[in-house]
Design a protein around this motif. Sequence first.
Motif, PDB file in Angstrom:
ATOM      1  N   ALA A 105      -8.515   6.453   0.775  1.00  0.00           N
ATOM      2  CA  ALA A 105      -8.591   7.914   0.727  1.00  0.00           C
ATOM      3  C   ALA A 105      -7.574   8.533   1.682  1.00  0.00           C
ATOM      4  N   ASN A 106      -7.420   7.921   2.851  1.00  0.00           N
ATOM      5  CA  ASN A 106      -6.467   8.435   3.827  1.00  0.00           C
ATOM      6  C   ASN A 106      -5.034   8.320   3.318  1.00  0.00           C
ATOM      7  N   VAL A 107      -4.705   7.214   2.668  1.00  0.00           N
ATOM      8  CA  VAL A 107      -3.373   7.043   2.083  1.00  0.00           C
ATOM      9  C   VAL A 107      -3.121   8.113   1.020  1.00  0.00           C
ATOM     10  N   THR A 108      -4.136   8.409   0.222  1.00  0.00           N
ATOM     11  CA  THR A 108      -4.007   9.442  -0.803  1.00  0.00           C
ATOM     12  C   THR A 108      -3.670  10.796  -0.180  1.00  0.00           C
ATOM     13  N   VAL A 109      -4.341  11.118   0.930  1.00  0.00           N
ATOM     14  CA  VAL A 109      -4.084  12.382   1.606  1.00  0.00           C
ATOM     15  C   VAL A 109      -2.670  12.407   2.190  1.00  0.00           C
ATOM     16  N   VAL A 110      -2.225  11.283   2.754  1.00  0.00           N
ATOM     17  CA  VAL A 110      -0.862  11.202   3.294  1.00  0.00           C
ATOM     18  C   VAL A 110       0.155  11.485   2.192  1.00  0.00           C
ATOM     19  N   LEU A 111      -0.048  10.914   1.028  1.00  0.00           N
ATOM     20  CA  LEU A 111       0.875  11.136  -0.091  1.00  0.00           C
ATOM     21  C   LEU A 111       0.858  12.602  -0.533  1.00  0.00           C
ATOM     22  N   LEU A 112      -0.323  13.207  -0.553  1.00  0.00           N
ATOM     23  CA  LEU A 112      -0.417  14.623  -0.922  1.00  0.00           C
ATOM     24  C   LEU A 112       0.285  15.507   0.096  1.00  0.00           C
ATOM     25  N   TYR A 113       0.150  15.166   1.371  1.00  0.00           N
ATOM     26  CA  TYR A 113       0.833  15.931   2.418  1.00  0.00           C
ATOM     27  C   TYR A 113       2.349  15.736   2.315  1.00  0.00           C
ATOM     28  N   CYS A 114       2.784  14.521   2.004  1.00  0.00           N
ATOM     29  CA  CYS A 114       4.218  14.269   1.822  1.00  0.00           C
ATOM     30  C   CYS A 114       4.763  15.129   0.684  1.00  0.00           C
ATOM     31  N   PHE A 115       4.018  15.183  -0.405  1.00  0.00           N
ATOM     32  CA  PHE A 115       4.427  15.984  -1.556  1.00  0.00           C
ATOM     33  C   PHE A 115       4.514  17.459  -1.187  1.00  0.00           C
ATOM     34  N   THR A 116       3.529  17.940  -0.430  1.00  0.00           N
ATOM     35  CA  THR A 116       3.504  19.346  -0.038  1.00  0.00           C
ATOM     36  C   THR A 116       4.672  19.689   0.883  1.00  0.00           C
ATOM     37  N   VAL A 117       4.901  18.839   1.885  1.00  0.00           N
ATOM     38  CA  VAL A 117       6.000  19.072   2.827  1.00  0.00           C
ATOM     39  C   VAL A 117       7.344  19.008   2.104  1.00  0.00           C
ATOM     40  N   PHE A 118       7.514  18.020   1.246  1.00  0.00           N
ATOM     41  CA  PHE A 118       8.762  17.886   0.493  1.00  0.00           C
ATOM     42  C   PHE A 118       9.019  19.122  -0.375  1.00  0.00           C
ATOM     43  N   THR A 119       7.985  19.582  -1.072  1.00  0.00           N
ATOM     44  CA  THR A 119       8.140  20.730  -1.970  1.00  0.00           C
ATOM     45  C   THR A 119       8.576  21.978  -1.206  1.00  0.00           C
TER      46      THR A 119
END
Length: 363
Positions: free
Chosen positions: A220-234
């Motif tokens: 679950a934590n890895v999933t959140v990290v990926l979502l945060y990466c996507f948000t920051v990148f966007t």
Amino acid sequence: MNKESTITRNQLFFLIIKFEIGVDILSLPYQMHLSSKGGGLISVLIGGFLTQLIILLCWLLLRRFPSSSIYQILTQLTGSWIGKILTATYIAFYLLMGTSVLVNAYDVINRWMLQFTPRWAILALFLFSSIYLVRENLRTITRVLVLISFLILPMILLISYGIKQSNPLYLLPLTEAGWSRIIVGSKETLMAMFGFEFILVVFPMIEGKSVGKLKTILAANVTVVLLYCFTVFTCQTAFSPQQLDLMPEPIIYLLRSIPLGTMDRVDFIFLPIWLISIFGAISAYYYAASYGISYLLKQKSHKKAVPFVVLASCIIAYLPQRREDFEFIGSLANSSAYFFLIVLPFLLLILSYVFKKKEEAET
């Protein structure tokens, strides 16, 4: 432990995602820009890795007492009196964390949606809805929060519209800020991912073996990290560095710039969805604090403590008058989290080995 007091690993997965994606998702791209410039993605990944280590530390303690919450572990390792004092501090910690989320949520609502709505009216909505939900048993609360967690999908879909206007060249050079600032910037990601501390209370109520629980939490934590990466990148590719300097909450600015049919303000779709999601995180902290009070006072149920916890939180949230006061509460909560999620669990783990204390049912 009866079925009404347990949750499954699948439910745990969605709960962790729900709790870790909170108020900070709105401002994280801005914070990454200030600290790390184009290396914001690297800071997010480092922060996610550090979060995994903290989760592992907490798990090493919890697996030695698989049928005990953090409150019971404190008593077993430090004795009755010291255990009660530390239990009270953990209750205060969960209350402070819940209040911090509430204060920051109110600040966003007040500035972007309900500028002329009295603070007491907004806090009253949180007050009554939180009492209504948190008084239920853990399984009922979990079912509601898991349902709420699916609102993250439309949030991500709305954010993804920013990809259409992205320019990856805005990220270059990736190490412009320097590795020291990139590493320091990971602290912002670490604070944004607080929420997993709920496991310190509900770990014995999760079905399955300790190793399986750990895998679920880490996934679950890895999933959140990926979502945060996507948000920051966007956000960092949709806006130039000069624009980001002026945007404390770039996601909202991004949504306001997106044409979506007849909708002139897409952020008015995003913010209510986000607000419902925030309500789930606040409820989790209230449950953890109420559960601690019931344990401290030796009550069979946490229900009686809920109104007092929620009312205390709303009163504290009503007191600050300036933006600096809001930031102080958030800073105090984040600073205390380092002690209650890293220092104290580490000391308790050492004590458990020194005094050779653990439950026979270790898995």
